[in-house]
Scaffold this active site. Structure first.
Site, short mmCIF file in Angstrom:
data_model
loop_
_atom_site.label_atom_id
_atom_site.label_comp_id
_atom_site.label_asym_id
_atom_site.label_seq_id
_atom_site.Cartn_x
_atom_site.Cartn_y
_atom_site.Cartn_z
CG HIS A 1 -2.20 -0.88 0.99
ND1 HIS A 1 -3.12 -0.68 0.11
CD2 HIS A 1 -2.53 -2.00 1.42
CE1 HIS A 1 -4.04 -1.32 0.16
NE2 HIS A 1 -3.83 -2.59 0.84
CG ASP B 1 -2.63 5.49 -2.84
OD1 ASP B 1 -1.86 4.63 -3.10
OD2 ASP B 1 -3.55 5.04 -1.91
#
Length: 358
Positions: free
Chosen positions: A125, A155
């Site tokens: 992640h 992200d």
């Protein structure tokens, strides 16, 4: 309805989480027609980020589902997918097959580790991706563990923004070559690129990526946040001498702070003095004294209250859509502004229309 600068662009998005949907939102806000292929039974996870989509529930493990996806991609300009490397190939939707089907297709692959390398098949992640780039190591207080910066740096900063940039660059190149190509948008690559500012500057006590140190890392008394009398917080960023002078004057700071601003040996002491000063007034009082001046000041505003800040209200940074406040399309265009559109379960109809107007 206003037409954004990407009106007429056909995009196929494969359901994912994190940066992929944000890429599709950016394109949809600016006018692109985005067909989102979703698993059967899927319900929106984030109605704001998933706005402006033409949804279609598709079972990609079925012959009919694959046929639908290929029909869409045969007439699309852009594909966005965020699966682990190899998944699209195993489905028969890999770049070799799809670029044979549609040689003008821009095939955007949004992942954390990238399409190759020793970690390409590993789960991860945002936090993991920024951890190996040097970015995470520099964020936090001195002597303490790094602080995850939400998932903004990886992200979105190093992920979706670079993917969108890559898509548009590939579309521009296609105007000359007539051919599509693969855009390998890896978060580790994007964040590494974001760190060029730090790679390119001379290391010193002022400019360092050491955690909790340096001018920009939270050590300098003139570039950090402070608590106010009411427990609310403010930020000051008065780096340049003229702005620092104005901050001290308007805040009525102790006179000794005027000397040795850029000497790190003074920063801890000066931080303590400013911390005590800013605790003498409420946030609202400091806003009245400092906001809108050259003191480089702003209140620290919680997300739920950001839409009510006078500057964001004046610029229309938030708009009401579908009964809720949403961030307006960005950036802004004077002739062809973007617009927020409501998603609909009409992906099949859109793909059928593409096929008749190819």
């Amino acid at each position: 309805m206003k037409n954004g600068p990407l009106t007429g662009l056909r995009v196929v998005e494969f359901q994912a989480i994190g940066p992929g949907p944000h890429v599709a939102m950016l394109l949809a806000d600016l006018g692109a027609e985005v067909v989102r292929i979703e698993r059967p039974g899927h319900r929106p996870m984030n109605a704001v980020v998933e706005r402006g989509r033409h949804r279609a529930e598709v079972d990609l493990k079925s012959e009919d589902g694959l046929a639908f996806a290929k029909k869409a991609l045969a007439n699309a300009d852009v594909l966005i997918e965020g699966y682990r490397p190899g998944v699209m190939e195993r489905l028969g939707l890999g770049p070799d097959d799809m670029l044979s089907l549609n040689q003008r297709l821009i095939y955007a692959r949004m992942t954390g580790w990238g399409q190759d390398g020793p970690l390409a098949q590993a789960a991860g992640h945002d936090l993991n991706y920024i951890a190996i780039t040097g970015a995470l190591d520099s964020i936090g207080a001195k002597g303490e563990l790094p602080i995850p910066p939400q998932n903004l740096v990886g992200d979105f900063g190093g992920g979706s923004m670079y993917c969108a940039f890559g898509i548009l660059a590939a579309l521009y190149e296609r105007e000359k070559s007539g051919r599509g190509q693969v855009v390998d948008a890896a978060i580790v690559d994007g964040v590494t690129n974001l760190m060029t500012f730090f790679h390119g500057q001379p290391h010193s006590a002022l400019r360092t990526t050491e955690r909790g140190a340096g001018l920009l890392g939270g050590a300098a008394h003139f570039y950090r946040c402070y608590a106010c009398q009411d427990g609310k917080e403010i930020s000051v960023g008065a780096i340049e001498p003229q702005f620092y002078t104005e901050l001290l004057a308007r805040a009525d700071a102790p006179k000794e702070l005027a000397e040795g601003q850029l000497d790190p040996a003074n920063w801890d002491e000066y931080t303590g003095k400013l911390a005590a000063l800013f605790k003498t007034k409420t946030q609202a009082q400091w806003i009245a004294l400092l906001e809108g001046t050259d003191a480089c000041f702003a209140p620290v505003v919680p997300l739920d209250e950001a839409k009510d800040h006078p500057h964001l209200k004046a610029r229309g940074a938030y708009v009401e859509h579908d009964g809720r406040s949403q961030a307006a399309p960005a950036p802004r265009f004077d002739r062809t502004p973007g617009t927020i559109r409501t998603s609909a379960q009409d992906g099949s109809e859109v793909v059928a229309r593409w096929a008749t107007r190819s």
